[in-house]
Design a protein around this motif. Structure first.
Motif, mmCIF file in Angstrom:
data_model
loop_
_atom_site.group_PDB
_atom_site.id
_atom_site.type_symbol
_atom_site.label_atom_id
_atom_site.label_comp_id
_atom_site.label_asym_id
_atom_site.label_seq_id
_atom_site.Cartn_x
_atom_site.Cartn_y
_atom_site.Cartn_z
ATOM 1 N N LYS A 151 0.828 -1.174 0.120
ATOM 2 C CA LYS A 151 -0.020 -0.126 -0.079
ATOM 3 C C LYS A 151 0.917 1.089 -0.034
ATOM 4 O O LYS A 151 1.888 1.287 0.683
ATOM 5 C CB LYS A 151 -0.920 -0.061 1.401
ATOM 6 N N TYR A 177 0.463 5.836 0.236
ATOM 7 C CA TYR A 177 -0.370 6.662 0.918
ATOM 8 C C TYR A 177 -0.135 8.102 0.393
ATOM 9 O O TYR A 177 1.257 8.488 0.175
ATOM 10 C CB TYR A 177 -0.345 6.637 2.419
ATOM 11 N N THR A 216 -5.226 6.465 1.051
ATOM 12 C CA THR A 216 -4.650 5.598 0.233
ATOM 13 C C THR A 216 -4.414 5.785 -1.140
ATOM 14 O O THR A 216 -5.320 6.498 -1.659
ATOM 15 C CB THR A 216 -5.247 3.924 0.485
ATOM 16 N N ALA A 266 -3.045 0.266 -3.917
ATOM 17 C CA ALA A 266 -2.744 -0.908 -2.992
ATOM 18 C C ALA A 266 -2.800 -2.336 -4.085
ATOM 19 O O ALA A 266 -3.744 -2.140 -4.881
ATOM 20 C CB ALA A 266 -4.154 -1.143 -1.988
#
Length: 161
Positions: free
Chosen positions: A27, A29, A35, A38
């Motif tokens: 993931k 960010y 987010t 992913a």
């Protein structure tokens, strides 16, 4: 809280003392904490199902990778979360039929693509009604029709498959 625990466990398991493990869930960010993306990493490259997000948290695109190349069917979304386009990838390039949507979620055109460029037909719509058709060869427009009857006279409908 549960999300943080799951994330921590995922992180710890991906760096555990298991050298034979070659896959991990990854993931990324934004600075805001939202987010950004992913998906799965296999042998150090994107493979499997991936999702990408706008910085407002809404999905921006989703689909599959193999060896860092986009494959199979992908969906794209605008900042409001409405679908903006969708279509196939082959070896990381757009291929086959792609659908493109207007701001209301209705198809405004669909095109045949090969190696990421228009190659074949594009059908244009206005409020779901077919208004024109175009033919492309290697990204260059070679013909345009404004009536379905003239299009049918000059083309085989089987070419639209």
């Amino acid at each position: 809280m549960l999300t943080k625990v799951v994330l921590l466990l995922t992180f710890l398991l991906s760096f555990g003392n298991q050298p034979e493990k070659k896959s991990r869930y990854h993931k990324e960010y934004y600075e805001t904490g939202q987010t950004k993306s992913a998906g799965w990493i296999y042998n150090g490259v994107k493979s499997g199902y991936w999702r990408f997000y706008h910085n407002n948290g809404k999905i921006s695109e989703k689909g599959y990778y193999r060896n860092n190349k986009r494959i199979k069917y992908w969906y794209y979304y605008n900042l409001n979360g409405r679908r903006s386009s969708e279509g196939h990838y082959q070896n990381g390039k757009k291929a086959n039929w792609w659908l493109f949507y207007d701001q209301y979620g209705k198809i405004n055109h669909k095109c045949q693509l090969s190696n990421g460029v228009r190659n074949g037909y594009c059908l244009m719509y206005d409020n779901t009604k077919l208004t024109s058709a175009e033919k492309y060869k290697n990204g260059e427009k070679v013909k345009e029709w404004f009536s379905f009857s003239s299009f049918k006279r000059e083309n085989k409908l089987s070419d639209l498959k």
